[in-house]
Motif scaffolding. Structure first.
Motif, PDB file in Angstrom:
ATOM      1  N   ALA A  23      23.159 111.790  31.139  1.00 35.06           N
ATOM      2  CA  ALA A  23      24.334 111.558  31.975  1.00 35.06           C
ATOM      3  C   ALA A  23      24.382 110.082  32.332  1.00 35.06           C
ATOM      4  N   PHE A  24      25.590 109.567  32.503  1.00 34.88           N
ATOM      5  CA  PHE A  24      25.716 108.157  32.855  1.00 34.88           C
ATOM      6  C   PHE A  24      27.071 107.903  33.488  1.00 34.88           C
ATOM      7  N   LEU A  25      27.224 106.729  34.078  1.00 33.47           N
ATOM      8  CA  LEU A  25      28.490 106.310  34.664  1.00 33.47           C
ATOM      9  C   LEU A  25      29.174 105.330  33.720  1.00 33.47           C
ATOM     10  N   ARG A  26      30.465 105.490  33.600  1.00 34.41           N
ATOM     11  CA  ARG A  26      31.276 104.570  32.803  1.00 34.41           C
ATOM     12  C   ARG A  26      32.220 103.815  33.737  1.00 34.41           C
ATOM     13  N   GLU A  27      32.072 102.492  33.799  1.00 31.64           N
ATOM     14  CA  GLU A  27      32.978 101.658  34.576  1.00 31.64           C
ATOM     15  C   GLU A  27      33.897 100.913  33.610  1.00 31.64           C
ATOM     16  N   SER A  28      35.164 101.268  33.634  1.00 29.42           N
ATOM     17  CA  SER A  28      36.098 100.643  32.704  1.00 29.42           C
ATOM     18  C   SER A  28      36.277  99.173  33.034  1.00 29.42           C
ATOM     19  N   ARG A  29      36.579  98.396  32.012  1.00 34.50           N
ATOM     20  CA  ARG A  29      36.807  96.971  32.214  1.00 34.50           C
ATOM     21  C   ARG A  29      38.197  96.768  32.810  1.00 34.50           C
ATOM     22  N   SER A  30      38.226  95.984  33.858  1.00 30.12           N
ATOM     23  CA  SER A  30      39.499  95.705  34.504  1.00 30.12           C
ATOM     24  C   SER A  30      40.300  94.692  33.700  1.00 30.12           C
ATOM     25  N   THR A  31      41.582  94.624  34.011  1.00 26.95           N
ATOM     26  CA  THR A  31      42.478  93.609  33.459  1.00 26.95           C
ATOM     27  C   THR A  31      43.220  92.989  34.640  1.00 26.95           C
ATOM     28  N   PRO A  32      44.011  91.971  34.420  1.00 24.26           N
ATOM     29  CA  PRO A  32      44.761  91.404  35.542  1.00 24.26           C
ATOM     30  C   PRO A  32      45.666  92.407  36.251  1.00 24.26           C
ATOM     31  N   THR A  33      46.034  93.476  35.567  1.00 27.04           N
ATOM     32  CA  THR A  33      46.953  94.451  36.171  1.00 27.04           C
ATOM     33  C   THR A  33      46.337  95.820  36.381  1.00 27.04           C
ATOM     34  N   GLU A  34      45.134  96.072  35.864  1.00 23.46           N
ATOM     35  CA  GLU A  34      44.510  97.381  35.983  1.00 23.46           C
ATOM     36  C   GLU A  34      43.150  97.272  36.649  1.00 23.46           C
ATOM     37  N   ALA A  35      42.972  97.991  37.749  1.00 27.26           N
ATOM     38  CA  ALA A  35      41.683  98.021  38.428  1.00 27.26           C
ATOM     39  C   ALA A  35      40.672  98.808  37.602  1.00 27.26           C
ATOM     40  N   PRO A  36      39.387  98.557  37.786  1.00 26.39           N
ATOM     41  CA  PRO A  36      38.384  99.372  37.077  1.00 26.39           C
ATOM     42  C   PRO A  36      38.398 100.798  37.602  1.00 26.39           C
ATOM     43  N   ALA A  37      37.879 101.696  36.804  1.00 25.58           N
ATOM     44  CA  ALA A  37      37.701 103.089  37.217  1.00 25.58           C
ATOM     45  C   ALA A  37      36.294 103.513  36.833  1.00 25.58           C
ATOM     46  N   VAL A  38      35.657 104.303  37.693  1.00 26.93           N
ATOM     47  CA  VAL A  38      34.300 104.785  37.432  1.00 26.93           C
ATOM     48  C   VAL A  38      34.358 106.287  37.210  1.00 26.93           C
ATOM     49  N   THR A  39      33.803 106.746  36.084  1.00 29.43           N
ATOM     50  CA  THR A  39      33.834 108.156  35.741  1.00 29.43           C
ATOM     51  C   THR A  39      32.448 108.617  35.308  1.00 29.43           C
ATOM     52  N   LEU A  40      32.246 109.932  35.335  1.00 28.77           N
ATOM     53  CA  LEU A  40      30.958 110.549  35.037  1.00 28.77           C
ATOM     54  C   LEU A  40      30.998 111.160  33.638  1.00 28.77           C
ATOM     55  N   HIS A  41      29.962 110.872  32.824  1.00 27.00           N
ATOM     56  CA  HIS A  41      29.935 111.340  31.439  1.00 27.00           C
ATOM     57  C   HIS A  41      28.570 111.919  31.104  1.00 27.00           C
TER      58      HIS A  41
END
Length: 676
Positions: free
Chosen positions: A276-294
């Motif tokens: 199991a691990f956490l995935r933190e998406s890469r942000s962009t100037p218009t999109e905040a990061p999101a953290v999800t469980l995988h």
């Protein structure tokens, strides 16, 4: 079963600093033993030293100290045979310096601790297998060293030559309060001779990546490890991948790589078939990061599967249930951080705890029970046992219960766009009984965080003890309210976040116990940024305290310790629209600036430039005699937080004195230690 209540701790700074505080927890897999890490002042009152205490898992007997050393112990973890491994810096180093931390063992039956392993550099992590006599550690190793002996020779060469220089070939070069290099952590398998298990590239090739600031987990039988591993990228960026390491051969392979995300906190299932691990998406100037469980199957090597895809919360700390059927997860939620159970079969998360606390250091055991530390703004961290039905039993602790100098309420405001914005409101004792309290708005840092857990460093009760009401709001960008709430403030720090704060202040001023005519604002880090922004956009406050704060965003983005992260949001256009320094001419409120020279997250240049702009450009600029109501409290040896006990005491003394002068209209004497 806590120590006797300490009624003076929140009324007297010396008593507050001298209060023992629980900072860590380790539990044996069967739940028969639980060990606490407890920090307390040393005899000179100049630093905190941690000690190990054993507490009764049944909650019946008093806690007892089990390890004794002048410099303390940390990072306890149980080995398969029931012995306790921990880190300690004992003995004496060369030239009277403290030696680097080494690995120590306390037998299961008790007795004296013995040193298990030492390296030329400090041991920083311990990974014992749960069902085998295999232990892997991380130890700081010079990048050019081929092994422990080579590392020692290179260290001696640098020391004798009095060389501290570091030659970098990549980015980053610093992290929070320390230089990255010339040493970096490596994984070592303990045995007759330590074996280097660090995946390639290693040494000088790593260029700021590798195992720096990462986590790892070891399989129960000790046969393999899974670690997050930083891979350098173009233009100074990097991303965390997951790497599998065979313990016997040292062979490694990339287990999971996602170019659009950081993969963090790997946890191997009890049956060793999944990670199991956490995935933190890469942000962009218009999109905040999101953290999800995988979760990833090791058997078929197929793509990872997201658990609870419809769950609008960011998972934080994770741990497998002992039966492997679920993960226990802590996630911020509405000013709390409850414990959730997330089954791997795809069913919806179930909240386990129903109270108002924040949980941490979670440790599931074989009978389905979970041990943890919990805290809130009503209680410092303390150990608990959580049953499968969510029932919570407090365990014994050497840390005293604290008598709070007031009450805690929840407050809800409505933002301009109709969004619900909630806060904690701390009211001093007696407020509302014919007496109204002056209000201090305290903005949290992060900014991707929330006010939900006790903080020894940022403690509102110390101000409440002096008669202030404290407003602790969670504005846009705060966690625990869903992804859309974070997105509301992304790239628009001076927009929704600012208006949310002002709406919260308006709501607080309607409280019958709050004085509408006497208000102040303060914050640290991002909270300091908001304090600076507030100063340039309203004069409703009588005083503003800004600690470790961002001032000129065009400067900050390129000088902070992790520019690749911040510049994803902080484009030139965003910096221009949201930089407080562009509004210095509007500041007409006295400001107290606080900054530490060893702060690499918000470099001291931010504080220095702010101080110059206040004296040269604000409405309260220095007069012909050089006088101004602004003040600058500078700590040459402190970092982002100001942690040394006597420095922390001075911080509160100066802050309280500044508030007293400008909010209460009462002149306060400066502490003698300032030499003024």
């Amino acid at each position: 079963m806590t120590a006797p209540e300490n009624p003076a701790a929140l009324h007297d700074l010396d008593a507050y600093l001298d209060t023992p505080r629980v900072t860590g927890l380790a539990v044996s897999p069967d739940g028969s033993r639980a060990v606490l890490v407890v920090a307390q002042l040393d005899e000179k009152k100049s630093k905190f030293v941690s000690a190990l205490w054993e507490t009764d898992p049944a909650g019946a007997r008093r806690a007892r100290r089990i390890a004794f050393s002048e410099r303390g112990e940390s990072a306890p973890v149980f080995a398969a045979d029931g012995s306790l491994l921990f880190l300690s810096s004992r003995g004496s180093g060369e030239g009277g310096e403290d030696p680097p931390a080494s690995l120590w063992l306390l037998p299961a039956e008790g007795g004296e601790a013995s040193e298990v392993a030492k390296f030329p550099g400090a041991v920083t992590g311990v990974f014992p297998a749960g069902a085998a006599a295999t232990t892997v550690v991380t130890a700081q190793t010079l990048s050019g060293a081929s092994g422990a002996e080579s590392d020692e020779q290179l260290r001696k060469l640098r020391k004798e030559g009095k060389v501290s220089a570091i030659l970098y070939t990549g980015y980053p070069v610093r992290f929070w309060d320390h230089d990255l290099g010339p040493e970096a952590p490596r994984l070592w398998l303990l045995g007759e001779e330590p074996v280097d298990l660090t995946p390639p590239p290693t040494g000088a090739q790593v260029r700021g990546g590798g195992l720096r600031e990462t986590t790892a987990d070891i399989a129960a039988d000790g046969s393999f490890l899974v670690t997050s591993f930083k891979r350098p990228e173009a233009r100074g960026a990097s991303r965390e991948t997951l790497v599998w390491i065979d313990v016997a051969s040292g062979e490694s392979r990339v287990l999971q790589d996602d170019p659009e995300a950081h993969l963090l906190s790997p946890k191997i299932s009890p049956d060793q078939t999944k990670v199991a691990f956490l995935r933190e998406s890469r942000s962009t100037p218009t999109e905040a990061p999101a953290v999800t469980l995988h979760v990833l199957s090791l058997a078929d090597g197929g793509p990872a599967r997201q658990l609870a895809p419809g769950w609008d919360r960011w998972p934080g700390e994770i741990a497998w249930s002992r039966d492997g059927e679920a993960l226990f997860v802590v996630a911020d939620e509405d000013g709390r951080a409850p414990l959730f159970r997330v089954a791997v079969d795809g069913s919806a998360p179930v909240r386990v705890t129903a109270d108002d606390f924040a949980y941490a250091a979670i440790a599931p055991v074989s009978d389905g029970t979970v041990f943890a530390l919990r805290s809130s703004y009503l209680r410092p961290p303390h150990p608990v046992r959580i049953g499968a039905d969510g029932a919570v039993v407090e365990l014994a602790s050497p840390a005293a219960a604290l008598e709070l100098p007031g009450t805690l309420e929840e407050l809800v405001a409505t933002a301009a766009d109709g969004t619900r914005v909630r806060s904690w409101l701390v009211l001093p004792a007696g407020a509302g009984e014919g007496r109204k309290a002056p209000l201090v708005l305290w903005v949290h840092g992060g900014p991707l965080s929330s006010w939900n857990a006790w903080s020894w460093r940022w403690n509102p009760w110390l101000l409440a003890a002096k008669g202030y009401a404290l407003l602790l709001p969670d504005p846009a960008l705060s966690t625990g309210y869903g992804q859309a709430f974070v997105q509301r403030g992304w790239g628009d720090w001076g927009g929704a976040t600012y208006t949310d704060l002002m709406a919260s202040v308006d709501a607080a001023l309607e409280h019958p116990a709050v004085d509408q005519t006497r208000t102040a604002a303060m914050g640290g880090s991002f909270g300091g940024y908001m304090a600076n922004w507030i100063a340039g956009h309203t004069d409703r406050f009588k005083a503003i305290v800004t600690h470790a704060s961002l001032w000129a965003l065009d400067q900050f983005g390129a000088t902070t310790d992790d520019s690749s992260y911040w510049t994803r949001e902080m484009t030139p256009e965003m910096a221009l629209a949201n930089s407080p320094h562009l509004h210095a001419e509007n500041i007409r409120t006295p400001m107290l600036v606080v900054h530490g020279d060893k702060d690499y997250r918000v470099p001291v240049g931010e504080g220095l430039r702010l101080w110059w702009d206040l004296l040269s450009r604000s409405q309260l600029a220095a007069d012909e005699d050089g006088r101004s109501p602004h003040r600058f409290l500078y700590f040459p040896n402190e970092n982002h937080w100001v942690l040394a006990p006597q420095d922390a005491k001075l911080w509160y003394q100066v802050v309280l004195g500044f508030l007293s002068e400008h909010v209460l209209g009462e002149k306060a004497e400066l502490p003698d230690v300032l030499g003024r």
